[in-house]
Design an enzyme around this catalytic site. Structure first.
Site, PDB file in Angstrom:
ATOM      1  N   ARG A 177       1.071  -1.265  -0.015  1.00  0.00           N
ATOM      2  CA  ARG A 177       0.005  -0.007   0.095  1.00  0.00           C
ATOM      3  C   ARG A 177       0.841   1.216   0.082  1.00  0.00           C
ATOM      4  O   ARG A 177       0.362   2.219  -0.693  1.00  0.00           O
ATOM      5  CB  ARG A 177      -0.789   0.046   1.146  1.00  0.00           C
ATOM      6  CG  ARG A 177      -1.412  -1.134   1.580  1.00  0.00           C
ATOM      7  CD  ARG A 177      -3.078  -0.949   1.590  1.00  0.00           C
ATOM      8  NE  ARG A 177      -3.465  -2.488   1.730  1.00  0.00           N
ATOM      9  CZ  ARG A 177      -3.938  -3.464   0.756  1.00  0.00           C
ATOM     10  NH1 ARG A 177      -3.368  -3.191  -0.424  1.00  0.00           N
ATOM     11  NH2 ARG A 177      -4.474  -4.333   1.296  1.00  0.00           N
ATOM     12  N   SER A 226      -1.882  -7.901  10.390  1.00  0.00           N
ATOM     13  CA  SER A 226      -2.984  -8.543  11.117  1.00  0.00           C
ATOM     14  C   SER A 226      -2.767  -9.834  11.694  1.00  0.00           C
ATOM     15  O   SER A 226      -1.775 -10.667  11.215  1.00  0.00           O
ATOM     16  CB  SER A 226      -4.109  -8.561  10.135  1.00  0.00           C
ATOM     17  OG  SER A 226      -3.783  -9.329   8.916  1.00  0.00           O
ATOM     18  N   CYS A 281      -1.632   0.064  15.774  1.00  0.00           N
ATOM     19  CA  CYS A 281      -1.751  -1.165  16.795  1.00  0.00           C
ATOM     20  C   CYS A 281      -1.885  -0.685  18.240  1.00  0.00           C
ATOM     21  O   CYS A 281      -2.465  -1.700  18.855  1.00  0.00           O
ATOM     22  CB  CYS A 281      -0.860  -2.230  16.616  1.00  0.00           C
ATOM     23  SG  CYS A 281       0.776  -1.655  16.917  1.00  0.00           S
ATOM     24  N   GLU A 384     -11.110  -5.928  15.530  1.00  0.00           N
ATOM     25  CA  GLU A 384     -10.229  -4.692  15.497  1.00  0.00           C
ATOM     26  C   GLU A 384     -10.670  -3.889  14.152  1.00  0.00           C
ATOM     27  O   GLU A 384     -10.980  -4.352  13.278  1.00  0.00           O
ATOM     28  CB  GLU A 384      -8.876  -5.131  15.222  1.00  0.00           C
ATOM     29  CG  GLU A 384      -8.047  -4.022  14.863  1.00  0.00           C
ATOM     30  CD  GLU A 384      -6.451  -4.159  14.736  1.00  0.00           C
ATOM     31  OE1 GLU A 384      -6.301  -5.481  13.769  1.00  0.00           O
ATOM     32  OE2 GLU A 384      -5.478  -3.871  15.199  1.00  0.00           O
TER      33      GLU A 384
END
Ligand code: NAD
Length: 499
Positions: A177, A226, A281, A384
């Site tokens: 990304r 993740s 996070c 999450e």
């Protein structure tokens, strides 16, 4: 349109797989570059270059290796604005936050300048007649790391700074990304004097990751991202006999005791919940006020603060509170989860669903959301969200609040706001979460301590940076030596105590 490259053996190399991913400007929603997605053949070239270069690098004395990192730190400071601009443009975070991302990685590189001290090993003189024992920490060889989109500077540096300081070669597979900053970091390392092949950036997706996991030459894999992918990489990498450390997702609780300074707690919650659009996070995504009165007062303090947030592209100035989320898919997923909160009966007391920014209607912006009366069974509590959504779960006692943090499947970070030392101490001792803040909302440890969660937030024994990183990127060899003057006549047939 710009076509990004890989950085293999000191050269920018075009992708040959024929596969690319789009890289967006999240503020405008436009595709601004395409990044090549490597196949196994391209990974093989990088691994071969790393394997060829690594022994000579491991033979360079640790002080000289550390000097490369010293120079690298200077270059990071020189190029700070340029790096931060590239980071904000691809990630969407504000300019000051982008600088913080680089700064926190820079501090790990600074810490790793301690390599000569950290790699000294141990020595026992005269363990027996003429017998000495010493242990040394040797580089693993070729190492690799797979990193997430949300800290495209800091997290690669968490990994490659200690890996390189210890004498390894390192192959980075950054997030597809926002791959520009990792490529720029590799260039700066080479400008700092790192030999070709010691740092390489191979862009890609699952195919490149699998090429790493199944490569017999790569000795270790670091992962941050993740939890489902962390579990996959940990399981597969370990089964291939590699040393693996994986860091996953989070749902960080902040407990607000009735004696807390509620203005401080509200300020902290707004920064920790909505900063970086919640894409951290260590973001606080659950506020747990203890007692109805605390909850009501906190809610009254939160709402006006949240409504005042400035949400805009990084180009709008340093007073922007947060920017867009990273992709359209992320934006849609956050809004989908918000809808589940409404459907499952939580009170949406700040509703950001209609947020739109004039001139940036195609950007991936998400307005801020605050839910009250969230319960344990709701999807917005269990999942999450990784967006600007804060959930208030009301607890009637300290024990109930502690139990919430303890029972959640994630255990990355947590915080308590209180003026009572006893409660704070009890919380820090009992909570089963890896990083704890006492009146500190985002307790990210500094470079010379270690970073790591518990439960489903981390897999593997050793944490990131700090002393653990020197252990992760080396293996111990222990030598027992006896010189002829210490050797008695005749063979020895039994294990026995040293004379
Ligand atoms: P992600 O798991 O989607 O991607 C992370 C990396 O894995 C990327 O390099 C990606 O290319 C690769 N990847 C994606 N799908 C894959 C697959 N199927 N097989 C193999 N590799 C794959 O994570 P993200 O969206 O980039 O980052 C956000 C996540 O990272 C959040 O869950 C966040 O909590 C977590 N995170 C954790 C920490 C920590 O220290 N615990 C730090 C930062 C981010």
């Amino acid at each position: 349109m710009q076509e990004l490259t890989h950085f293999i053996n000191g050269e920018h190399v075009k992708g040959t797989s024929g596969r690319f991913a789009d890289v967006y400007n999240p503020a405008t929603g436009e595709v601004q570059a395409k990044v090549p997605l490597a196949n196994k053949a391209e990974m093989d070239i990088a691994v071969a270059a790393a394997q060829a270069a690594q022994p000579a690098w491991a033979a360079v004395n640790p002080q000289r290796r550390a000097r490369v990192l010293m120079k690298f730190v200077d270059l990071l400071n020189r190029d700070m604005d340029k790096l931060a601009e590239a980071l904000s443009r691809e990630h969407g975070k504000t300019f000051p936050d982008a600088k913080g991302d680089i700064q926190r990685g820079l501090e790990v590189a600074e810490y790793c300048i301690a390599a000569p001290q950290m790699l000294k090993g141990e020595y026992t003189d005269a363990a027996g007649p003429g017998i000495d024992i010493y242990s040394m920490r040797q580089a693993l060889g070729v190492t690799a790391g797979i990193t997430p989109f949300n800290f495209p500077a800091m997290i690669p540096m968490w990994m490659f700074a200690p890996a390189i300081a210890c004498g390894n070669a390192f192959i980075l597979k950054p997030s597809e990304r926002d791959p520009s900053v990792p490529l720029m970091l590799a260039e700066l390392l080479e400008e700092a004097g790192l030999p070709k092949g010691i740092i390489q950036v191979v862009n890609g997706d699952k195919e490149a990751v699998d090429a790493i996991l199944y490569d017999p030459i790569i000795q270790s894999v670091g992962f941050v991202g993740s939890t489902p992918i962390a579990e996959y990489i940990y399981g597969t990498g370990c089964a291939q006999g590699k040393r693996v450390q994986c860091f996953g997702g989070a749902k960080n609780h902040m407990i607000i005791m009735p004696d807390a300074d509620l203005d401080q707690a509200a300020d902290a919650l707004v920064g920790a919940g909505y900063g970086a659009a919640g894409e951290r996070c260590m973001a606080i995504s659950v506020a747990v006020p203890v007692g109805e009165e605390t909850a009501d007062k906190l809610r009254d303090k939160l709402i006006p603060r949240i409504e005042k947030l400035k949400i805009a592209p990084y180009t709008a100035g340093d007073d922007v509170d947060y920017g867009p989320v990273v992709t359209k898919a992320a934006q849609e997923n956050i809004l989908r989860l918000v809808q589940t909160g409404v459907d499952q009966g939580a009170d949406l007391v700040v509703d950001g669903r209609d947020f739109s920014l004039q001139g940036y209607e195609e950007g991936f912006f998400v307005g801020p959301h605050l839910f009250d009366n969230v319960t344990k069974d709701m999807d917005i509590y269990k999942t999450e969200i990784f967006g600007p959504v804060l959930s208030m779960v009301r607890a009637q006692s300290y024990e109930e609040a502690l139990g919430l943090a303890m029972d959640h499947e994630y255990g990355n970070g947590t915080a308590i706001y209180t003026r009572d030392g006893d409660t704070a101490r009890d919380f820090a001792n009992r909570v089963n979460v890896g990083m704890v803040g006492v009146n500190v909302p985002i307790p990210v440890p500094l470079a010379y301590h270690t970073f790591g969660g518990w439960k489903k937030s981390a897999f593997g024994d050793l944490n990131q940076h700090g002393p653990d990183s020197f252990k992760f990127y080396t293996r111990t060899k222990t030598v027992t030596s006896r010189w002829p003057s210490g050797i008695k006549e005749g063979g020895e047939f039994h294990f026995k105590q040293m004379d």
